[in-house]
Every structure is written in structure tokens, then in C-alpha cells.
Design an enzyme around this catalytic site. Structure first.
Site, mmCIF file in Angstrom:
data_model
loop_
_atom_site.group_PDB
_atom_site.id
_atom_site.type_symbol
_atom_site.label_atom_id
_atom_site.label_comp_id
_atom_site.label_asym_id
_atom_site.label_seq_id
_atom_site.Cartn_x
_atom_site.Cartn_y
_atom_site.Cartn_z
ATOM 1 N N ARG A 16 -17.506 -34.025 -37.442
ATOM 2 C CA ARG A 16 -16.245 -34.359 -36.793
ATOM 3 C C ARG A 16 -16.212 -35.802 -36.270
ATOM 4 O O ARG A 16 -15.162 -36.320 -35.934
ATOM 5 C CB ARG A 16 -15.973 -33.354 -35.650
ATOM 6 C CG ARG A 16 -15.616 -31.961 -36.153
ATOM 7 C CD ARG A 16 -15.711 -30.895 -35.055
ATOM 8 N NE ARG A 16 -17.091 -30.484 -34.806
ATOM 9 C CZ ARG A 16 -17.450 -29.540 -33.926
ATOM 10 N NH1 ARG A 16 -16.533 -28.915 -33.214
ATOM 11 N NH2 ARG A 16 -18.727 -29.220 -33.760
ATOM 12 N N ALA A 423 -26.782 -93.590 -23.225
ATOM 13 C CA ALA A 423 -25.769 -92.770 -23.900
ATOM 14 C C ALA A 423 -25.691 -93.144 -25.383
ATOM 15 O O ALA A 423 -25.876 -94.292 -25.759
ATOM 16 C CB ALA A 423 -24.418 -92.987 -23.238
HETATM 17 C C1 UD1 Z 1 -21.795 -25.149 -29.288
HETATM 18 C C2 UD1 Z 1 -21.819 -23.659 -28.886
HETATM 19 C C3 UD1 Z 1 -20.567 -23.368 -28.066
HETATM 20 C C4 UD1 Z 1 -20.516 -24.283 -26.861
HETATM 21 C C5 UD1 Z 1 -20.621 -25.753 -27.276
HETATM 22 C C6 UD1 Z 1 -20.819 -26.612 -26.046
HETATM 23 C C7 UD1 Z 1 -22.952 -22.480 -30.679
HETATM 24 C C8 UD1 Z 1 -22.802 -21.582 -31.853
HETATM 25 N N1 UD1 Z 1 -21.835 -22.856 -30.070
HETATM 26 O O1 UD1 Z 1 -20.666 -25.348 -30.127
HETATM 27 O O2 UD1 Z 1 -20.594 -22.021 -27.632
HETATM 28 O O3 UD1 Z 1 -19.308 -24.067 -26.142
HETATM 29 O O4 UD1 Z 1 -21.764 -25.957 -28.123
HETATM 30 O O5 UD1 Z 1 -20.783 -27.977 -26.361
HETATM 31 O O6 UD1 Z 1 -24.055 -22.789 -30.297
HETATM 32 N N2 UD1 Z 1 -27.253 -28.332 -34.159
HETATM 33 C C9 UD1 Z 1 -28.459 -28.311 -34.806
HETATM 34 N N3 UD1 Z 1 -28.601 -27.536 -35.909
HETATM 35 C C10 UD1 Z 1 -27.605 -26.755 -36.388
HETATM 36 C C11 UD1 Z 1 -26.370 -26.768 -35.714
HETATM 37 C C12 UD1 Z 1 -26.220 -27.568 -34.596
HETATM 38 O O7 UD1 Z 1 -29.399 -28.999 -34.407
HETATM 39 O O8 UD1 Z 1 -27.826 -26.067 -37.393
HETATM 40 C C13 UD1 Z 1 -27.122 -29.192 -32.975
HETATM 41 C C14 UD1 Z 1 -26.064 -30.258 -33.114
HETATM 42 O O9 UD1 Z 1 -26.640 -31.452 -33.588
HETATM 43 C C15 UD1 Z 1 -25.548 -30.409 -31.693
HETATM 44 C C16 UD1 Z 1 -25.804 -29.041 -31.066
HETATM 45 O O10 UD1 Z 1 -26.714 -28.358 -31.908
HETATM 46 O O11 UD1 Z 1 -26.269 -31.381 -30.979
HETATM 47 C C17 UD1 Z 1 -24.529 -28.209 -30.925
HETATM 48 O O12 UD1 Z 1 -23.933 -28.049 -32.202
HETATM 49 P P1 UD1 Z 1 -22.381 -28.204 -32.415
HETATM 50 O O13 UD1 Z 1 -22.086 -28.042 -33.838
HETATM 51 O O14 UD1 Z 1 -21.896 -29.434 -31.747
HETATM 52 O O15 UD1 Z 1 -21.855 -26.917 -31.628
HETATM 53 P P2 UD1 Z 1 -20.430 -26.686 -31.009
HETATM 54 O O16 UD1 Z 1 -19.481 -26.340 -32.087
HETATM 55 O O17 UD1 Z 1 -20.057 -27.804 -30.124
HETATM 56 CA CA CA Z 2 -20.933 -29.772 -29.681
#
Ligand code: UD1
Ligand code: CA
Length: 453
Positions: A16, A423
Site C-alpha cells: 500500500r 586584493a
Molecule cells: C495488522 C493486524 C490488525 C491490526 C493492525 C495494527 C493481523 C492479521 N492484523 O493488520 O489486526 O489492527 O495490524 O496496525 O495481524 N508482516 C510480516 N509478514 C507477513 C505479514 C506481515 O512480517 O507475512 C509484517 C509487516 O511487515 C508489518 C506487520 O507485519 O510490519 C503488520 O502487517 P500488516 O500487513 O501491516 O498488517 P495490517 O493489515 O496493518
Molecule cells: Ca499495518
């Protein structure tokens, strides 16, 4: 106190963000988000910190260095799957594991500590940090029973109409009983809207196993903001900027216009410093009392002494003494060292040069690769000619020397103590102490030239 471990999730690409740069490396107030999270964890006594890396793994490792150990998540199958990658480091350990997202740069050590305290006081198996959000869109919602027990977390994309109305959100920060966490993670499924293994599902699994699952709600939603796109990034920047500025103002720093003042988290500013509008104070800049910085100035990794004034100027990687005047419109480049009571005026560039106490370079000059002694006066338009196309050479100007306007000093060259360079000179040979050196064509006046023509 039991052993404490932490896992930071930082393997996602951050689709995103629509960026070449991996999400957690996007800077907020000049510092990558994942570094903010790591720095805040530093205030807690942790026995181990594991960062889950995947997209941009090498870059994230290069950023955090020895501050963390790393587990690689080769495929990004969800936050639950991400934590599972730390299993080899943590599975047999007794204690509490804090899990955080690398994309929540505003979280503070204090709040993590409060979460840990709550978790330990309650004797919980899992505690989730929650907050009330004005606009909960995109966040997981905290679903509670009629009596307020946490039952589970439902992701925005999986939520029904009623669940979408819940304004208490999962901040993505949790405490878990370490062993129970890894046991439960094996039972998380990916049967959901995104086909991912969700970490929050661990809460529901533990609950079903009759373990105590609690929530700690922080009153400060801002602190828990997750940055998923550039709009949120700019909001995080604004909140962090305000937080840092307020900290300095409470400490006795005058900030005339906090909206247009950007101060890095690592800057150190003494009371009674005044910062004027449109100013960026970056990196590990240090500013001593009664200095006045700005307007329209940028300092990065610079130390500034007491009572010095820097206006409408840029300075990087340099040391500036006490009672120094810089600007307007000066450029102090890396490895400049200005002593006390030095004056650097408009349109002057200084690079890799020592300029000792009381010396003045007041207008339109370039001083690079130079050693300038005390009380030297460098006239308008002086250039240290430091580069021969291959190598850089040193210019030395000793104490009390006077360099006349529009002089070229062809390095390597030394102007001795108390010498005067006339100068318009182009100096190619050393000038002895106390000498007068004139190196310009003699003026010839042709009398009545136009009349006789
Ligand atoms: C996540 C939570 C959501 C919460 C929100 C808060 C889950 C399923 N959802 O959603 O409930 O409200 O955070 O900000 O956990 N990441 C990995 N590996 C992966 C997927 C993600 O390392 O396979 C890391 C991403 O880099 C990121 C973090 O986990 O730093 C959160 O992932 P992101 O995709 O941003 O989750 P949200 O949709 O924000
Ligand atoms: Ca997030």
C-alpha cells in the site's frame, strides 16, 4: 520479573506504500520506522530481540545491525506465520514475548512497559494492546463478550456489519506467554478473507483453551497508529514532530513555529536555544544554550556552541564553536570545524576546513581543505583552489593573516602569520610570515587614450 523477549514483524513489502523502499524502512522524522520501534524497545530489559525479515531483508538487517537477531520469512503468509519464524530462537523459553509491528513508529517504551505490567499483574496468557479509534477502518476490531472479556479479534476484511461498528482496535502490539504462543501458532489456519495466517487468531485459540486473554487499552490512539500508506506516513510524521517539539519546549527551548520545525529524535538541544520557523534539525545535532537557529536553516549532525547564530543556512557533519555567526546563506559542509567567535557570512562555502577562533570569512568565498589560524580575515571572493583535477590539496593560513578580496590561493600553499595578501592576487607560492604579497599584473594607465585615438 520473568524473562522478556520481543519479536518485531518487518517482513512485509508494504504494497500500500506503492514504493521501491520497503515499508518499515520509510523514515518518520528522518529515522526508519523499524528503527523507532527498536529504539523504544531498548528502554526495556529484554533477553532477546528477533526481527522477522523478508522483503528487503538485507536492507532491514543493515539498518538495525547488532541491535537484533533475525529470522527470515521467505514467503509472507501472514503475521502469525511471521512470528512462527522466530520459533527456533524462542520455542523452549520460559517468559513473556512482546510482539510488535515494524510499521508502528509512534509506540513508546512507556506504553510497552505498561502493557507488560498489565499482562504480568493479570497473570494472563496473552494481552493485546488496544485503543479507541475515531476511524477504525483497516484495523482489526476487538470483539468482547457482554461482560467485557476479550473473545477474539476480527480483521476489517473479515468483519460483518456489526463488527465493523466496533471502534476498539487491535494496535498490533501484544504480550504472550512465550511457550503458549508457539504452541498456538501451529493451530492457526488461513481460512479467512486474505488467505493468511493471522497472529491475532492466537487470542481466540488461547481463549478456547481456557487461558486468560486480556486487553490493555491505551488512551492514546495516535501512539499506536499503523502506517500502511503515505497518508498515514504523513500523519505519523506530524504526530512525531509535535511530540518531539513539545518535549523540547517543555525543556526550555523556544520554538517559534512548531508546525514548520523538524527536529530528529536524536537531537540534543539545551534550554534557552531559540529555533525560528522553517528549520530542520536532523541526525545527532547538538545545540548549546542561547544559540539561535533559523529561520530557513538545515542542520544535520552538527554541534553548535553557546550563543551562536545560524540563519538561513545549511550545515552538515560539522562542529561550530561558541559565539559564532553563520549566514545568511552560508553552506557549511562536512568536516568543517569553526572555533569560537568565527564569522561566516553570506554566500560562503566551507568544507573540510578548520577555522580557528576569531577568524572571519564574511562574503562570497570558498574555503575547502584548509587550516585557517586565529583572527584571520579572509576578504570577499577568496577561493582556496584545492583541486587540481586529480587530488585535493591543503591551504594553510596562519594566525592574524589578512587575505585581500578576490584572491586565489592555489594549494598546496601556506600564508604565514601576520602576512598580507593584496586584493586580486593569485598566490602560487608560500607567503612568509609578516610579508606583503602582491601577485597581480601591474596597472598601466594610458594617458589621454581616447583623445589620441
Ligand atoms: C495488522 C493486524 C490488525 C491490526 C493492525 C495494527 C493481523 C492479521 N492484523 O493488520 O489486526 O489492527 O495490524 O496496525 O495481524 N508482516 C510480516 N509478514 C507477513 C505479514 C506481515 O512480517 O507475512 C509484517 C509487516 O511487515 C508489518 C506487520 O507485519 O510490519 C503488520 O502487517 P500488516 O500487513 O501491516 O498488517 P495490517 O493489515 O496493518
Ligand atoms: Ca499495518
Amino acid at each position: 520479573m520473568s524473562n522478556r523477549y520481543a519479536v518485531i514483524l518487518a517482513a512485509g513489502k508494504g504494497t500500500r506504500m506503492k514504493s521501491k523502499l520497503y515499508k518499515v524502512l520509510h523514515p518518520v522524522m528522518g529515522k526508519p520506522m523499524v528503527q523507532h520501534v527498536t529504539d523504544q524497545l531498548n528502554s526495556l530489559q529484554l533477553d532477546k530481540l528477533i526481527t522477522i525479515v523478508g522483503h528487503g531483508a538485507e536492507d532491514v538487517k543493515a539498518q538495525l545491525g547488532d541491535a537484533s537477531e533475525y529470522a527470515l520469512q521467505e514467503e509472507q503468509l501472514g503475521t502469525g506465520h511471521a512470528v512462527l519464524q522466530a520459533e527456533t530462537f524462542l520455542q523452549d523459553k520460559e517468559g513473556v514475548t512482546v510482539v510488535l509491528s515494524g510499521d508502528t513508529p509512534l509506540i513508546t517504551g512507556n506504553t510497552i512497559q505498561a502493557l507488560l505490567d498489565h499482562h504480568e499483574q493479570q497473570g494472563a496468557s496473552a494481552t493485546v494492546l488496544t485503543a479507541k479509534a475515531l476511524d477504525p477502518a483497516g484495523y482489526g476490531r476487538v470483539i468482547r463478550s457482554d461482560v467485557g472479556e476479550v473473545l477474539r479479534i476480527v480483521e476489517h476484511k473479515d468483519a460483518n456489519a456489526e463488527e465493523l461498528l466496533v471502534d476498539e482496535i487491535n494496535t498490533g502490539t501484544y504480550c504472550f506467554d512465550n511457550k503458549l504462543l508457539f504452541q498456538a501458532l501451529h493451530n492457526v489456519s488461513n481460512d479467512n478473507a486474505q488467505g493468511e495466517y493471522y497472529l491475532p487468531d492466537v487470542l481466540e485459540l488461547l481463549k478456547k483453551d481456557n487461558k486468560l486473554v486480556t486487553a490493555y487499552q491505551t488512551p492514546d490512539f495516535d501512539e499506536t497508529m499503523g502506517v500502511n500508506d503515505r497518508v498515514a506516513l504523513s500523519q505519523a510524521e506530524r504526530i512525531m514532530k509535535r511530540r518531539i517539539n513539545e518535549h523540547h519546549m517543555r525543556n526550555g527551548v523556544t520554538i517559534i513555529d512548531p508546525d514548520s520545525t523538524y527536529i530528529s529524535t536524536d537531537a540534543v538541544i539545551e534550554p534557552d536555544v531559540t529555533i525560528l520557523p522553517n528549520t530542520m534539525i536532523l541526525g545527532k545535532t547538538k545545540i548549546k544554550e542561547d544559540a539561535v537557529i533559523g529561520p530557513n536553516s538545515e542542520l544535520k549532525d552538527v554541534s553548535i556552541g553557546s550563543r551562536s547564530v545560524v540563519k538561513q543556512s545549511v550545515a552538515h557533519d560539522s562542529a561550530i564553536g561558541n559565539d559564532v555567526n553563520v549566514g545568511p546563506f552560508a553552506h557549511i559542509r562536512p568536516q568543517a570545524q569553526l572555533g569560537d567567535k568565527v564569522k561566516i557570512g553570506n554566500f560562503v562555502e566551507v568544507k573540510k576546513a578548520v577555522i580557528a577562533d576569531g577568524s572571519k570569512v564574511s562574503h562570497l568565498s570558498y574555503v575547502g581543505d584548509a587550516e585557517v589560524g586565529k583572527d584571520v580575515n579572509i576578504g570577499c571572493g577568496t577561493i582556496t583552489v584545492n583541486y587540481d583535477g586529480k587530488n585535493k590539496h591543503l591551504t594553510k593560513i596562519e594566525d592574524n593573516a589578512f587575505i585581500g578580496c578576490n584572491t586565489n590561493l592555489i594549494a598546496p600553499v601556506t600564508v604565514g602569520k601576520g602576512a598580507l595578501v593584496a586584493a586580486g592576487s593569485t598566490i602560487t607560492k608560500d607567503v612568509p610570515a609578516d610579508a606583503l604579497s602582491i601577485a597581480r599584473a601591474r596597472q598601466e594607465n594610458k594617458d589621454s587614450y581616447f583623445k589620441n585615438k
